[in-house]
Design an enzyme around this catalytic site. Structure first.
Site, PDB file in Angstrom:
ATOM      1  N   TRP A  92       2.268  -5.255  10.070  1.00  0.00           N
ATOM      2  CA  TRP A  92       0.900  -5.102   9.942  1.00  0.00           C
ATOM      3  C   TRP A  92      -0.142  -6.091  10.472  1.00  0.00           C
ATOM      4  O   TRP A  92       0.206  -7.363  10.295  1.00  0.00           O
ATOM      5  CB  TRP A  92       0.547  -5.029   8.456  1.00  0.00           C
ATOM      6  CG  TRP A  92       1.007  -3.735   7.476  1.00  0.00           C
ATOM      7  CD1 TRP A  92       0.914  -3.883   6.411  1.00  0.00           C
ATOM      8  CD2 TRP A  92       1.872  -2.563   7.899  1.00  0.00           C
ATOM      9  NE1 TRP A  92       1.712  -2.646   5.980  1.00  0.00           N
ATOM     10  CE2 TRP A  92       2.129  -1.701   7.009  1.00  0.00           C
ATOM     11  CE3 TRP A  92       2.108  -1.936   9.289  1.00  0.00           C
ATOM     12  CZ2 TRP A  92       2.680  -0.796   6.711  1.00  0.00           C
ATOM     13  CZ3 TRP A  92       2.625  -0.843   9.403  1.00  0.00           C
ATOM     14  CH2 TRP A  92       3.145  -0.264   8.144  1.00  0.00           C
ATOM     15  N   ASN A 208      -1.094   3.617  10.610  1.00  0.00           N
ATOM     16  CA  ASN A 208       0.208   3.793   9.856  1.00  0.00           C
ATOM     17  C   ASN A 208       0.168   5.207   9.257  1.00  0.00           C
ATOM     18  O   ASN A 208      -0.731   5.341   8.244  1.00  0.00           O
ATOM     19  CB  ASN A 208       0.659   2.625   9.005  1.00  0.00           C
ATOM     20  CG  ASN A 208       1.831   3.062   8.299  1.00  0.00           C
ATOM     21  OD1 ASN A 208       2.962   3.623   8.656  1.00  0.00           O
ATOM     22  ND2 ASN A 208       2.000   3.097   6.858  1.00  0.00           N
ATOM     23  N   GLU A 209       0.862   6.258   9.662  1.00  0.00           N
ATOM     24  CA  GLU A 209       1.201   7.672   9.135  1.00  0.00           C
ATOM     25  C   GLU A 209      -0.381   8.311   9.019  1.00  0.00           C
ATOM     26  O   GLU A 209      -0.533   8.430   7.764  1.00  0.00           O
ATOM     27  CB  GLU A 209       1.817   7.293   8.101  1.00  0.00           C
ATOM     28  CG  GLU A 209       3.223   7.013   7.889  1.00  0.00           C
ATOM     29  CD  GLU A 209       4.063   6.882   6.927  1.00  0.00           C
ATOM     30  OE1 GLU A 209       5.416   6.888   7.381  1.00  0.00           O
ATOM     31  OE2 GLU A 209       3.815   7.259   5.811  1.00  0.00           O
ATOM     32  N   TYR A 286      11.937  10.387   6.073  1.00  0.00           N
ATOM     33  CA  TYR A 286      12.443  10.112   4.771  1.00  0.00           C
ATOM     34  C   TYR A 286      12.845  11.392   4.147  1.00  0.00           C
ATOM     35  O   TYR A 286      12.273  11.834   3.322  1.00  0.00           O
ATOM     36  CB  TYR A 286      11.518   9.487   3.857  1.00  0.00           C
ATOM     37  CG  TYR A 286      11.175   7.936   4.536  1.00  0.00           C
ATOM     38  CD1 TYR A 286      11.988   6.939   4.559  1.00  0.00           C
ATOM     39  CD2 TYR A 286       9.943   7.781   5.213  1.00  0.00           C
ATOM     40  CE1 TYR A 286      11.682   5.624   4.816  1.00  0.00           C
ATOM     41  CE2 TYR A 286       9.687   6.559   5.988  1.00  0.00           C
ATOM     42  CZ  TYR A 286      10.549   5.616   5.850  1.00  0.00           C
ATOM     43  OH  TYR A 286      10.089   4.044   6.205  1.00  0.00           O
ATOM     44  N   GLU A 326      10.353   4.694  11.995  1.00  0.00           N
ATOM     45  CA  GLU A 326      10.723   4.421  10.416  1.00  0.00           C
ATOM     46  C   GLU A 326      11.852   5.328   9.995  1.00  0.00           C
ATOM     47  O   GLU A 326      11.718   6.505  10.190  1.00  0.00           O
ATOM     48  CB  GLU A 326       9.473   4.472   9.536  1.00  0.00           C
ATOM     49  CG  GLU A 326       8.641   3.620   9.481  1.00  0.00           C
ATOM     50  CD  GLU A 326       7.419   3.451   8.473  1.00  0.00           C
ATOM     51  OE1 GLU A 326       7.753   4.201   7.300  1.00  0.00           O
ATOM     52  OE2 GLU A 326       6.195   3.094   8.650  1.00  0.00           O
ATOM     53  N   TRP A 367      13.676   0.618   8.391  1.00  0.00           N
ATOM     54  CA  TRP A 367      12.671   0.139   7.184  1.00  0.00           C
ATOM     55  C   TRP A 367      13.654  -0.262   6.120  1.00  0.00           C
ATOM     56  O   TRP A 367      14.352   0.518   5.496  1.00  0.00           O
ATOM     57  CB  TRP A 367      11.991   1.418   6.807  1.00  0.00           C
ATOM     58  CG  TRP A 367      10.729   0.888   5.689  1.00  0.00           C
ATOM     59  CD1 TRP A 367      11.008   0.613   4.256  1.00  0.00           C
ATOM     60  CD2 TRP A 367       9.381   0.778   6.186  1.00  0.00           C
ATOM     61  NE1 TRP A 367       9.852   0.192   3.871  1.00  0.00           N
ATOM     62  CE2 TRP A 367       8.868   0.241   4.740  1.00  0.00           C
ATOM     63  CE3 TRP A 367       8.732   0.526   7.260  1.00  0.00           C
ATOM     64  CZ2 TRP A 367       7.533  -0.147   4.711  1.00  0.00           C
ATOM     65  CZ3 TRP A 367       7.388   0.164   7.045  1.00  0.00           C
ATOM     66  CH2 TRP A 367       6.823   0.071   5.938  1.00  0.00           C
TER      67      TRP A 367
END
Length: 412
Positions: A92, A208-209, A286, A326, A367
């Site tokens: 980040w 991010n996302e 995920y 990720e 990740w």
């Protein structure tokens, strides 16, 4: 004596000039040998050679480095990662309000100590020959993110209704642009190099996302990506740029939505990655969270479809390389064991390697890596390479395979 002294002085000056010229030439060669990562078609290239990689996430680096007594943890992870052959790290470049280690305390107001912590992260990455992907804002409220930007506008008297105003409100968008410019033009207090001129940075990530509940078609996020991608490239056209998407398909090609895990999040993988300023595509996955009701076999089958569909689209429709930015397996999953995680990672790495052999994917970023004593950053997915040698071995093996493949594919 005076004449002799002048001769000696002249000799010293000449010697000094020769040394300076040598150092300049050496620096030039080193700079040339550590140039900017670029794309060529569906491949990443570095110094005109194919660039394949194995990498990792460590979002926490700036915050940990903001505490001088904890900086050794950043150094340890970079050193251990480099030893395992990991050459790209995603982290980040944001922390917005609301916490004691915020980078951006309020719009345009920054904590110099935290910025110097980010300087340290960049310099440590360079020492360990690790390239960075730096993300500029979060979709979620963790570390401020999109909700914090909207709150700032609301507190300034700007009429807002939801966090999705982040993508459309003129004032909020200007906050974001100001932050992007601040980071890109930052001059590192350790190296003296502006971020926008530093080849240690592989790429910028817009957000991010990104997700948008107000518009599941992907149109709202797409308009924001177009505006911000153009803006970032107007400041820095040396570095690569990616969006930060998980890979959810939107409405532009309806049959692709069959690959989503049963829902959309307001992004359109195809349409937004067609934007010319976006240099490569990204996906996250995920299945243990997205498809929690399915067994391991069902989740792995989803992963293979997810990876293959995006790899195919990146190669054929978008004509850009892809990075699996990720993935991981959580220790909070029922029946978790180190062995099951190693097996999961091995399967993902095998898929990445096989796709890379056909071209179009640069690598994957697991990740996440941590150092010992970082329990507060535990999310179930954390990996301490020093403490888990079997997992370290799996990761190192992938690094070796990707390096070998890079050399093989680079041969004329």
């Amino acid at each position: 004596m005076a004449f002799s002294a002048r001769i000696n002085n002249t000799s010293s000056v000449c010697s000094l000039l020769i040394i300076c010229l040598f150092l300049l030439a050496f620096e030039a060669r080193m700079s040339l040998a550590s140039g900017f990562v670029q794309t060529r078609g569906t491949h990443f290239v570095l110094d005109n050679s194919l660039f394949l990689f194995n990498g990792f996430n460590a979002y926490w680096m700036m915050q940990v480095a903001a505490q001088p007594s904890q900086r050794y943890k950043v150094s340890n992870v970079f050193r251990e990662a480099a030893a395992a052959g990991l050459t790209v790290c995603r982290t980040w470049a944001f922390s917005d309000g609301g916490n004691k280690l915020a980078l951006q305390i309020s719009p345009g107001v920054y904590d110099e100590n935290v910025f110097q912590a980010l300087d340290f992260v960049v310099s440590e990455a360079a020492k360990n020959k690790v390239r960075l992907i730096l993300s500029l804002v979060n979709n979620y409220q963790d570390f401020g993110g999109r909700p914090q930007y909207v709150d700032w506008a609301r507190n300034a008297g700007i009429r807002t209704s939801t966090d999705d105003d982040f993508y459309t409100n003129v004032v909020v968008k200007q906050y974001y642009k100001n932050h992007a410019k601040k980071v890109l033009t930052r001059i590192n207090t350790i190296t003296g190099v502006a971020y926008k001129d530093d080849p240690t940075i592989m790429a910028w990530e817009l957000i991010n996302e990104p997700r948008c509940q107000a518009d599941y078609s992907g149109n709202t996020v797409n308009a924001w990506v177009q505006e911000m991608a153009s803006y970032v490239k107007s400041i820095d056209n040396k570095h690569l740029l990616e969006i930060g998407m998980e890979g959810f398909y939107g409405d532009s090609i309806t049959d692709r939505k069959q690959y989503n895990p049963g829902y959309q999040v307001g992004t359109d993988f195809i349409r937004s990655n067609l934007i010319k300023e976006i240099d490569f595509t990204t996906i996250h996955a995920y299945p243990d969270a997205w498809l929690s009701g399915q067994d391991d076999d069902g989740q792995m089958a989803f992963m293979r479809r997810w990876m293959t569909s995006h790899w195919t689209d990146s190669r054929t429709l978008l004509k850009k390389p892809m990075v699996f930015t990720e993935f991981g397996k959580s220790s909070k999953d029922p029946g978790f064991s180190i062995a099951s995680r190693d097996s999961f990672l091995s399967a993902i790495y095998s898929n990445i390697f096989n796709l890379a052999r056909s071209g179009g994917i640069g690598g994957g970023l697991v990740w996440q890596l941590v150092s010992e004593g970082m329990e507060s950053y535990s999310d179930g997915y954390e990996i301490d390479l020093f403490q888990t040698p079997s997992t370290s071995s799996v990761i190192s093996q992938q690094s070796r395979q990707m390096t070998a493949l890079e050399h093989k594919m680079s041969r004329p």
